[in-house]
Motif scaffolding. Structure first.
Motif: not given
Length: 332
Positions: A156-173, A291-297
């Motif tokens: 969710a955070a990845i998509q919301l950061v994009r929606l805020a026009k910021a840059i998401p980077i992540v860690t995962a295993g 549907g039809g929203a941009s960006p689409r979550l």
């Protein structure tokens, strides 16, 4: 009604589906017939006896639910009617056939969305939304490091950061999880098991570090977090998967960066604060699920378990293999 239940704290084997008394809506409350709920780390902690529900909350597991309005308590203001498709973030009680919810905390389910999909929204998306906007106050162009990037909150955070026009980077295993986060919009991802994420973050940011860190891990990450946090950066802690005991010169390191630590727990927020988050989320974010929203979550469902298999769902989350949300389907 039937509900997820355990008689004493312990492992997943203590869970079962129990017949309990159906709740009735009080003043300003709505009775919701639950079709789907979702599993959260808080449910695992509560089952182990380490995270009791807030005072006055249901002791039944489940911090979110999606279903339909089944009744209205006295004093409701007419916002909802019987049969409306709704979802909500709860302080407990979601993994049952019925739950009562203050009318101000309900959200409409976006059109064309199933109850299963909707159940994957409230906890993860409201958590990520309030961390980013109410706590961290993310700004356009900033870089945000999201730990546990393939979790429900992480995706969710990845998509919301994009929606805020910021840059998401992540860690995962795992590589599979990193690929999933890239598909969700992560600009970069680092495997914390086989590489030093702080070095990779500094390399990605050309030495400047990230403006914000969303951290549900805690103690074991503190040194690496401060190494890759920018000057005046914000480190936001909302979970302690590795514990909370820090050994080392945390304050001096924090001071040298002029950095700040923020903490947040949605479950213990008062009703007024929760209503404010919900209202802002409903107005600013919810339309992007249609549907039809941009960006689409898009909420991400990893797997679905029937309520009678609640123990299996807990085991699956403890194995830490899920990408997105584990959803619990409630029997009719």
């Amino acid at each position: 009604m039937f509900a997820a239940y355990f008689d004493c704290p312990g492992g997943p084997e203590n869970l079962y589906m129990k017949e309990v008394k159906k709740p009735y809506p009080g003043e300003g409350e709505v009775l919701v017939k639950v079709s789907a709920s979702a599993l959260n780390r808080a449910d695992l902690l509560q089952r182990r006896g380490k995270y009791p529900p807030p005072k006055g909350a249901s002791d039944i597991l489940g911090l979110e639910a999606a279903g339909s309005v089944a009744g209205l308590g006295p004093g409701c203001r007419g916002r909802w009617k019987v049969g409306d498709a709704v979802m909500a973030l709860l302080s407990g009680g979601g993994q049952a056939q019925y739950v009562t919810v203050p009318e101000g905390l309900l959200m409409p389910i976006p059109k064309d969305m199933t109850f299963i999909q909707a159940a994957a929204i409230p906890e993860a998306w409201l958590t990520a939304f309030q961390l980013l906007h109410f706590v961290g106050k993310v700004q356009e162009g900033e870089t945000v490091l999201i730990h546990a990037g393939a979790s429900g909150v992480g995706m969710a955070a990845i998509q919301l950061v994009r929606l805020a026009k910021a840059i998401p980077i992540v860690t995962a295993g795992t590589q599979e999880k990193l690929e999933a986060t890239a598909n969700a919009g992560a600009a970069a991802g680092f495997n914390y098991k086989n590489e030093d994420f702080s070095e990779k973050v500094l390399e990605f940011t050309k030495g400047s570090g990230v403006d914000m860190i969303l951290d549900c891990v805690g103690a074991s990450y503190w040194e690496k977090n401060l190494s890759c946090l920018s000057t005046d950066g914000r480190w936001i802690i909302y979970g302690l998967l590795s514990g909370g005991e820090v050994h080392g010169d945390l304050l001096a390191r924090l001071l040298s960066k002029r950095a700040s630590i923020h903490t947040s727990l949605l479950r213990s927020r008062d009703k007024e604060a929760s209503t404010a988050y919900k209202q802002a989320f409903t107005e600013e974010v919810l339309p992007h699920f249609s549907g039809g929203a941009s960006p689409r979550l898009q909420p991400l469902v990893d797997s679905v378990y029937p309520l009678h298999a609640i123990a299996e769902a807990h085991r699956a989350m403890e194995e830490n293999k899920n990408i997105g949300k584990i959803v619990i389907e409630i029997p009719v």
